[in-house]
Design a protein around this motif. Structure first.
Motif, PDB file in Angstrom:
ATOM      1  N   PRO A 112       8.554  -5.624 -12.910  1.00 47.57           N
ATOM      2  CA  PRO A 112       9.550  -6.710 -12.835  1.00 47.57           C
ATOM      3  C   PRO A 112       9.026  -8.025 -12.263  1.00 47.57           C
ATOM      4  N   LEU A 113       7.711  -8.169 -12.100  1.00 45.57           N
ATOM      5  CA  LEU A 113       7.191  -9.360 -11.430  1.00 45.57           C
ATOM      6  C   LEU A 113       7.449 -10.649 -12.200  1.00 45.57           C
ATOM      7  N   HIS A 114       7.809 -10.531 -13.480  1.00 50.67           N
ATOM      8  CA  HIS A 114       8.129 -11.729 -14.262  1.00 50.67           C
ATOM      9  C   HIS A 114       9.410 -12.408 -13.782  1.00 50.67           C
ATOM     10  N   HIS A 115      10.152 -11.739 -12.896  1.00 50.12           N
ATOM     11  CA  HIS A 115      11.403 -12.321 -12.403  1.00 50.12           C
ATOM     12  C   HIS A 115      11.168 -13.537 -11.508  1.00 50.12           C
ATOM     13  N   GLY A 116       9.963 -13.677 -10.944  1.00 45.09           N
ATOM     14  CA  GLY A 116       9.709 -14.878 -10.162  1.00 45.09           C
ATOM     15  C   GLY A 116       8.857 -14.660  -8.932  1.00 45.09           C
ATOM     16  N   HIS A 117       8.562 -15.783  -8.275  1.00 51.81           N
ATOM     17  CA  HIS A 117       7.652 -15.780  -7.137  1.00 51.81           C
ATOM     18  C   HIS A 117       8.188 -14.978  -5.958  1.00 51.81           C
ATOM     19  N   HIS A 118       9.472 -15.029  -5.703  1.00 53.06           N
ATOM     20  CA  HIS A 118      10.009 -14.366  -4.524  1.00 53.06           C
ATOM     21  C   HIS A 118       9.788 -12.861  -4.569  1.00 53.06           C
ATOM     22  N   LEU A 119       9.984 -12.276  -5.736  1.00 54.47           N
ATOM     23  CA  LEU A 119       9.744 -10.842  -5.869  1.00 54.47           C
ATOM     24  C   LEU A 119       8.254 -10.539  -5.723  1.00 54.47           C
ATOM     25  N   MET A 120       7.409 -11.416  -6.251  1.00 54.90           N
ATOM     26  CA  MET A 120       5.970 -11.273  -6.083  1.00 54.90           C
ATOM     27  C   MET A 120       5.605 -11.288  -4.597  1.00 54.90           C
ATOM     28  N   TYR A 121       6.174 -12.229  -3.850  1.00 52.46           N
ATOM     29  CA  TYR A 121       5.902 -12.303  -2.417  1.00 52.46           C
ATOM     30  C   TYR A 121       6.307 -11.003  -1.721  1.00 52.46           C
ATOM     31  N   ALA A 122       7.467 -10.480  -2.093  1.00 51.83           N
ATOM     32  CA  ALA A 122       7.970  -9.261  -1.458  1.00 51.83           C
ATOM     33  C   ALA A 122       7.036  -8.082  -1.711  1.00 51.83           C
ATOM     34  N   VAL A 123       6.571  -7.954  -2.949  1.00 57.50           N
ATOM     35  CA  VAL A 123       5.660  -6.858  -3.300  1.00 57.50           C
ATOM     36  C   VAL A 123       4.333  -7.007  -2.562  1.00 57.50           C
ATOM     37  N   ILE A 124       3.805  -8.229  -2.501  1.00 57.00           N
ATOM     38  CA  ILE A 124       2.530  -8.469  -1.827  1.00 57.00           C
ATOM     39  C   ILE A 124       2.636  -8.146  -0.342  1.00 57.00           C
ATOM     40  N   ILE A 125       3.696  -8.629   0.292  1.00 59.18           N
ATOM     41  CA  ILE A 125       3.882  -8.393   1.727  1.00 59.18           C
ATOM     42  C   ILE A 125       4.046  -6.905   2.003  1.00 59.18           C
ATOM     43  N   HIS A 126       4.686  -6.200   1.091  1.00 58.91           N
ATOM     44  CA  HIS A 126       4.842  -4.749   1.239  1.00 58.91           C
ATOM     45  C   HIS A 126       3.498  -4.033   1.083  1.00 58.91           C
ATOM     46  N   LYS A 127       2.634  -4.553   0.207  1.00 63.48           N
ATOM     47  CA  LYS A 127       1.367  -3.886  -0.081  1.00 63.48           C
ATOM     48  C   LYS A 127       0.390  -3.916   1.086  1.00 63.48           C
ATOM     49  N   VAL A 128       0.408  -4.970   1.876  1.00 63.02           N
ATOM     50  CA  VAL A 128      -0.573  -5.115   2.953  1.00 63.02           C
ATOM     51  C   VAL A 128      -0.474  -3.974   3.964  1.00 63.02           C
ATOM     52  N   PRO A 129       0.689  -3.717   4.584  1.00 62.99           N
ATOM     53  CA  PRO A 129       0.737  -2.599   5.542  1.00 62.99           C
ATOM     54  C   PRO A 129       0.520  -1.245   4.890  1.00 62.99           C
ATOM     55  N   VAL A 130       0.973  -1.078   3.641  1.00 63.79           N
ATOM     56  CA  VAL A 130       0.752   0.200   2.944  1.00 63.79           C
ATOM     57  C   VAL A 130      -0.741   0.422   2.739  1.00 63.79           C
ATOM     58  N   ALA A 131      -1.465  -0.631   2.341  1.00 61.63           N
ATOM     59  CA  ALA A 131      -2.913  -0.516   2.154  1.00 61.63           C
ATOM     60  C   ALA A 131      -3.615  -0.219   3.476  1.00 61.63           C
ATOM     61  N   ILE A 132      -3.142  -0.822   4.557  1.00 59.75           N
ATOM     62  CA  ILE A 132      -3.711  -0.547   5.881  1.00 59.75           C
ATOM     63  C   ILE A 132      -3.524   0.921   6.238  1.00 59.75           C
ATOM     64  N   ILE A 133      -2.330   1.436   5.991  1.00 52.37           N
ATOM     65  CA  ILE A 133      -2.026   2.831   6.317  1.00 52.37           C
ATOM     66  C   ILE A 133      -2.886   3.788   5.499  1.00 52.37           C
TER      67      ILE A 133
END
Length: 222
Positions: A112-133
Motif C-alpha cells: 500500500p505504499l502508493h498511498h503516500g509519504h505518510h504511510l511510507m514514513y510509518a513503515v520506515i519508522i516501524h522497520k528500524v526498531p524491528v531490524a534492531i531487534i
C-alpha cells in the motif's frame, strides 16, 4: 516517490545500531512504542478511511483476515514484528521459518505504499526498531555475520519489492483495495500489540506513555 531506498536504509540503520549496541544493555522498547503509536495513528487517521472511501462492502472482512494472518505470522516469527523474539544461542543453521514469515510481513507492508509519504514514513519508522531487534538476537547466536547480513538485506528488500509488484502487476493493482484492507488488519494488530501489551507487574510506564503520545502528536501534525 522513491520506494526502494528508504526501507532498505531503515533496515541498514537497525543493523548498524544492533552491531554497535550488541554488547551493551540497550533497550529499543521506547523506540518501538513510538513507532507503534505512529503506525497506528497513520493507519487510523489516513489509511483506514481511504480504503473505506471505496464503498466496497467487503473491506471489513479483509481487515479481519489481515488480523488473523498476522497472528499466524507472529506465531512463526516468534513475535519479532512487535519486539518479542527468542532464538537458540547455539543455532548456526539459517532460520528459514523466521525468515519467510518476516519477509512475507515485509512484502505485504510494501503493497500500500502508493498511498503516500505518510504511510511510507510509518513503515520506515516501524522497520528500524524491528531490524534492531532481529539483528541483536541474531548476533547473539553462533550464526555467521554473512548469514545475518543476507537475512537482513533480503528482509529490507521485501518492502520495496511489494511496492514494485503493486505498481507492475495488473492483478495486484486491480484488487489493491483487498490487499490494502489486509495490510490494515496487519498494521492494526502489530501496532496495538506494541502499545497495549502489559508492562512489568502491570505498572504504568510514564516513559512509554510519553513516546506513545509523541508518536500520536507527530502523526496529527504532519
Amino acid at each position: 516517490m522513491n520506494i526502494i531506498l528508504p526501507p532498505v536504509i531503515a533496515v541498514g540503520i537497525g543493523f548498524i545500531a544492533a552491531y554497535f549496541l550488541n554488547k551493551k544493555n540497550f533497550s529499543v522498547n521506547l523506540l518501538l512504542a513510538f513507532s507503534g503509536a505512529f503506525l497506528l495513528s497513520i493507519t487510523v487517521l489516513e489509511f483506514l478511511p481511504s480504503i473505506y472511501e471505496s464503498g466496497n462492502p467487503d473491506v471489513g472482512f479483509y481487515i479481519l483476515i489481515g488480523l488473523l494472518l498476522q497472528i499466524i505470522l507472529e506465531y512463526l516469527s516468534g513475535g519479532a514484528e512487535h519486539g518479542h523474539l527468542h532464538i537458540d544461542k547455539s543455532k548456526t543453521t539459517f532460520p528459514w521459518v523466521l525468515f519467510v514469515s518476516l519477509c512475507l510481513h515485509s512484502f505485504l507492508e510494501g503493497l500500500p505504499l502508493h498511498h503516500g509519504h505518510h504511510l511510507m514514513y510509518a513503515v520506515i519508522i516501524h522497520k528500524v526498531p524491528v531490524a534492531i531487534i532481529i539483528a541483536s538476537f541474531l548476533f547473539k547466536t553462533e550464526m555467521s555475520k554473512g548469514k545475518i547480513s543476507f537475512f537482513l538485506i533480503l528482509f529490507g528488500l521485501m518492502t520495496p519489492l511489494g511496492a514494485f509488484m503493486q505498481q507492475s502487476f495488473d492483478f495486484i493493482s486491480t484488487y489493491s483495495i483487498y490487499f490494502d484492507a489486509l495490510v490494515v488488519g496487519i498494521f492494526l494488530h502489530v501496532s496495538t500489540t506494541i502499545l497495549f501489551e502489559s508492562s512489568k507487574d502491570h505498572k504504568f510506564n510514564l516513559s512509554k506513555f510519553g513516546m506513545i503520545l509523541l508518536g500520536i502528536v507527530i502523526a496529527l501534525l504532519i
